[in-house]
Design a protein around this motif. Structure first.
Motif, short mmCIF file in Angstrom:
data_model
loop_
_atom_site.label_atom_id
_atom_site.label_comp_id
_atom_site.label_asym_id
_atom_site.label_seq_id
_atom_site.Cartn_x
_atom_site.Cartn_y
_atom_site.Cartn_z
N ALA A 41 -7.82 1.31 -4.32
CA ALA A 41 -6.65 1.20 -2.99
C ALA A 41 -6.66 0.20 -2.19
O ALA A 41 -5.64 0.35 -1.23
N ILE A 178 -2.62 7.87 -1.50
CA ILE A 178 -4.02 7.04 -0.68
C ILE A 178 -3.45 7.32 1.01
O ILE A 178 -3.78 8.01 2.29
N THR A 317 -9.15 10.79 1.89
CA THR A 317 -8.55 10.19 1.62
C THR A 317 -8.34 9.56 0.77
O THR A 317 -7.84 9.05 -0.25
N TYR A 321 -5.88 9.78 -3.04
CA TYR A 321 -6.02 8.31 -3.52
C TYR A 321 -6.41 9.11 -5.15
O TYR A 321 -4.96 8.64 -5.95
#
Length: 521
Positions: A41, A178, A317, A321
């Motif tokens: 990420a 993401i 979030t 992702y």
């Protein structure tokens, strides 16, 4: 034993059993599909170019301010009702009106974005809804207030689809998951900001509810300033070149897409209807539930709202992702199943700490599923209509679910809370206490079931290349789009390229492109 003879039957059975995957392995395979080009990420976030960062920031801020202005109504509904001398359910009519008018904005601004570009429609949109939000703070009565929120709904309807298209078209495909989650949680960030401003300005500051609307309009000037410097979408510019090269008009493309993709649009609208029932059913009335039914103080209600909005931001979030691994549909279904399981903790918890934890979990799941949606809808949309279709399907889903808060409030007021002996329970003023908790629990249970079923029967095009539909005219060397070729063929009475066989992923194979180049030539 002769080496050429077959092995004993028990040996064959044992070998077959050893190669057959177990139930656990099949579940793991269903859940986890790691892409070959996966990145962590942090690397995805830091590898963006300055133009990509600016574009995404502008889209995120626009959606955050949109949510701030929208939730200003639900957070101050009791104060607005008291000021205008009406019930809370009458004020929530403004929420219903806002949601019902949003598809008009999605249609107007989305069509403008697909025809003239994403940038200027987005700038005009945020200027308009900031002005309307400012005017809402000066409304002298409820009809005027509802009228202003109706116009605000039109402006609000143009923000999400255009912002998502502009941001996700600018980003690399592997980062789509993401940033889809982060972008969608601009909604939760706006809710969180509205909660903190309401607490500081209205609850603790002693100011009128009107000051919250004026403040939100002032903050909108920041997003307006940033958007002036955002470049136009390169994907849109290539689509314009393809349209010119093929000689196809925008309205010919509209006709082609409506004829060939109407089932997909219907599916997207149904999916978004359940998603909007899920978000509005779990959020819009919850502050009133905390204060009117549970008797929370303004501080307790604010702390609870902050906690569950943090859960929403984290959920969107994280799940966004990991949807690059699990897939869009799998991620949504898991979130809906877990969300349904924690409904009792969300509304019937025995104390404030456990209820706050349940609220955190609920919004982690609700917004976790929502974090997948910007990427999911953008990937499902036809190339020439990536500006209008995500936003239009989302806002038509909003139209279907527009009365969520009003339905919950009305039913809760019609069936008030009762004491253990069956008598009605009253608050300090002598008024009956609406049973918002039970109403929300039943409502959300039905909605989660709808989300699971609708998602399971749908389609997915995770990681779709937004420029893969463009093929080269071997005579001129110019790019021509799939929908443009289809439109030309339909004008000539031929079968469009869109009807030919595609690969199972939904994108064109090399053979498809070779055939298209021959046809164009």
């Amino acid at each position: 034993m002769d080496p050429s003879s077959p092995p004993p039957e028990d040996h064959v059975t044992k070998s077959t059993a050893e190669t057959k995957p177990s139930f656990g392995q099949r579940v793991k395979r269903w859940l986890w599909q790691k892409p070959d080009n996966h990145q962590n990420a942090w690397k995805l976030i830091t590898n963006l170019t300055p133009a990509q960062r600016l574009t995404f920031t502008a889209a995120f801020l626009g959606w955050t301010l949109d949510a701030l202005d929208y939730f200003s109504v639900s957070l101050t509904a009791p104060a607005i009702a008291k000021d205008f001398g009406v019930e809370v359910s009458a004020v929530t009519g403004a929420i219903t009106t806002t949601l019902m008018l949003r598809p008009i904005g999605a249609l107007i601004f989305g069509a403008a974005a697909d025809r003239w570009g994403r940038r200027w429609p987005l700038i005009i949109d945020i200027v308009l809804f900031s002005i309307i939000n400012l005017a809402s703070g000066f409304a002298p009565n409820l009809p005027t207030f509802i009228g202003l929120r109706a116009v605000f709904g039109i402006c609000m309807g143009g923000e999400w689809g255009l912002g998502a298209s502009l941001a996700l078209e600018a980003l690399p495909a592997e980062a789509r998951g993401i940033f889809s989650g982060i972008l969608q949680e601009g909604y939760a960030a706006g809710y969180l900001l509205a909660t903190l401003l309401n607490y500081g300005i209205v609850a603790q500051g002693g100011k009128s509810w009107r000051a919250l609307f004026w403040t939100g309009a002032g903050i909108g000037s920041l997003a307006i300033f940033i958007r002036v410097f955002v470049p136009e979408s390169e994907t849109f510019e290539k689509q314009v070149e393809a349209r010119k090269a093929s000689g196809v008009t925008y309205w010919q493309e509209v006709k082609t897409v409506l004829r060939t993709k109407y089932l997909r649009l219907i599916y997207m609208i149904v999916l978004m209807s359940f998603f909007n029932f899920m978000s509005h059913g779990s959020q819009d009335l919850y502050p009133s539930f905390l204060t009117k039914q549970l008797g929370y103080s303004a501080t307790q209600q604010t702390v609870t709202s902050v906690i569950y909005n943090i859960g929403a931001i984290m959920g969107g979030t994280i799940v966004g992702y990991f949807s690059q691994y699990f897939g869009r549909k799998r991620s949504i279904i898991v979130c809906a199943i877990v969300g349904g399981a924690i409904i009792p903790l969300w509304v019937f918890a025995p104390n404030i700490a456990s209820l706050q934890f349940g609220a955190w979990l609920m919004q982690f799941c609700v917004q976790g599923a929502w974090g997948v949606i910007p990427a999911h809808l953008t990937e499902l949309s036809p190339p020439a209509f990536r500006g209008i279709m995500p936003g239009l399907s989302y806002q038509l889903g909003n139209l279907v679910s527009a009365a969520s808060a009003q339905i919950e409030a009305t039913i809760g007021e019609h069936y008030p809370v009762r004491n253990s002996d069956g008598t009605l329970k009253h608050d300090a003023t002598g008024a009956t206490i609406p049973d918002y908790g039970l109403t929300q629990a039943i409502f959300m249970g039905c909605v989660f079931a709808g989300v699971i079923i609708t998602t399971a029967v749908g389609m997915e095009e995770r990681g779709k290349d937004f420029n893969a539909h463009l093929v080269t005219n071997p005579t001129t060397g110019e790019a021509i789009g799939e929908d443009d070729i289809d439109a030309v063929h339909e004008e000539e009475g031929q079968e469009g390229v869109g009807h030919k066989e595609r690969s199972s992923s939904g994108s064109f194979t090399d053979e498809d492109k070779r055939v298209e180049q021959i046809e164009v030539k």
